[in-house]
Design a protein around this motif. Sequence first.
Motif, PDB file in Angstrom:
ATOM      1  N   HIS A   1       0.861  -1.188   0.000  1.00 29.82           N
ATOM      2  CA  HIS A   1       0.000   0.000   0.000  1.00 29.82           C
ATOM      3  C   HIS A   1       0.895   1.235   0.000  1.00 29.82           C
ATOM      4  O   HIS A   1       1.956   1.247   0.627  1.00 29.82           O
ATOM      5  CB  HIS A   1      -0.905   0.000   1.234  1.00 29.82           C
ATOM      6  N   ILE A   2       0.449   2.262  -0.656  1.00 31.60           N
ATOM      7  CA  ILE A   2       1.265   3.475  -0.772  1.00 31.60           C
ATOM      8  C   ILE A   2       1.654   4.045   0.592  1.00 31.60           C
ATOM      9  O   ILE A   2       2.735   4.594   0.763  1.00 31.60           O
ATOM     10  CB  ILE A   2       0.550   4.528  -1.644  1.00 31.60           C
ATOM     11  N   LYS A   3       0.782   3.866   1.599  1.00 38.12           N
ATOM     12  CA  LYS A   3       1.059   4.433   2.918  1.00 38.12           C
ATOM     13  C   LYS A   3       2.147   3.691   3.690  1.00 38.12           C
ATOM     14  O   LYS A   3       2.571   4.157   4.744  1.00 38.12           O
ATOM     15  CB  LYS A   3      -0.217   4.530   3.735  1.00 38.12           C
ATOM     16  N   VAL A   4       2.613   2.568   3.179  1.00 35.90           N
ATOM     17  CA  VAL A   4       3.738   1.879   3.815  1.00 35.90           C
ATOM     18  C   VAL A   4       5.011   2.032   2.983  1.00 35.90           C
ATOM     19  O   VAL A   4       6.062   1.530   3.362  1.00 35.90           O
ATOM     20  CB  VAL A   4       3.448   0.376   4.083  1.00 35.90           C
ATOM     21  N   SER A   5       4.918   2.734   1.867  1.00 35.30           N
ATOM     22  CA  SER A   5       6.093   2.933   1.022  1.00 35.30           C
ATOM     23  C   SER A   5       7.042   3.935   1.666  1.00 35.30           C
ATOM     24  O   SER A   5       6.635   4.833   2.397  1.00 35.30           O
ATOM     25  CB  SER A   5       5.681   3.439  -0.364  1.00 35.30           C
ATOM     26  N   SER A   6       8.310   3.771   1.393  1.00 34.32           N
ATOM     27  CA  SER A   6       9.296   4.698   1.946  1.00 34.32           C
ATOM     28  C   SER A   6       9.070   6.114   1.422  1.00 34.32           C
ATOM     29  O   SER A   6       9.362   7.086   2.114  1.00 34.32           O
ATOM     30  CB  SER A   6      10.707   4.216   1.627  1.00 34.32           C
ATOM     31  N   PHE A   7       8.547   6.235   0.205  1.00 36.77           N
ATOM     32  CA  PHE A   7       8.247   7.560  -0.347  1.00 36.77           C
ATOM     33  C   PHE A   7       7.247   8.288   0.560  1.00 36.77           C
ATOM     34  O   PHE A   7       7.483   9.417   0.990  1.00 36.77           O
ATOM     35  CB  PHE A   7       7.618   7.441  -1.747  1.00 36.77           C
ATOM     36  N   TYR A   8       6.144   7.629   0.836  1.00 36.87           N
ATOM     37  CA  TYR A   8       5.090   8.219   1.660  1.00 36.87           C
ATOM     38  C   TYR A   8       5.609   8.508   3.066  1.00 36.87           C
ATOM     39  O   TYR A   8       5.383   9.593   3.610  1.00 36.87           O
ATOM     40  CB  TYR A   8       3.882   7.283   1.720  1.00 36.87           C
ATOM     41  N   LEU A   9       6.290   7.544   3.652  1.00 32.30           N
ATOM     42  CA  LEU A   9       6.782   7.709   5.023  1.00 32.30           C
ATOM     43  C   LEU A   9       7.761   8.869   5.129  1.00 32.30           C
ATOM     44  O   LEU A   9       7.729   9.634   6.100  1.00 32.30           O
ATOM     45  CB  LEU A   9       7.409   6.409   5.514  1.00 32.30           C
ATOM     46  N   ALA A  10       8.622   9.023   4.140  1.00 31.14           N
ATOM     47  CA  ALA A  10       9.580  10.136   4.157  1.00 31.14           C
ATOM     48  C   ALA A  10       8.855  11.472   4.038  1.00 31.14           C
ATOM     49  O   ALA A  10       9.166  12.424   4.759  1.00 31.14           O
ATOM     50  CB  ALA A  10      10.589   9.976   3.028  1.00 31.14           C
ATOM     51  N   LEU A  11       7.877  11.546   3.148  1.00 31.98           N
ATOM     52  CA  LEU A  11       7.144  12.794   2.951  1.00 31.98           C
ATOM     53  C   LEU A  11       6.279  13.158   4.156  1.00 31.98           C
ATOM     54  O   LEU A  11       6.056  14.343   4.434  1.00 31.98           O
ATOM     55  CB  LEU A  11       6.280  12.707   1.694  1.00 31.98           C
TER      56      LEU A  11
END
Length: 87
Positions: A49-59
């Motif tokens: 899921h996008i909310k567990v991606s490092s991209f999302y977490l970093a942002l």
Amino acid sequence: HYWGTPFREFVKCLRKHWEAFHLQPCESSYWICTFSNNQWKIEEELGDHIKVSSFYLALQSQTCRGTAMAINHLALPFERVWCLFEV
């Protein structure tokens, strides 16, 4: 950032960002996906899921103060979904 751009051009963009915002390189940090994700196992890195991606977490991190996009002369980052997501 489009990874087809030479790395030295990417570093030049970061330097221009430091200068434009009057930042000190030793006091600034950047999250860079190619260094944060195992590029050989990218599907595993992104998760289900996008909310567990490092991209999302970093942002979404409390320490995130903004984003910077390194744009080449062809503006190729605008053709990449993850680059657009980061904006």
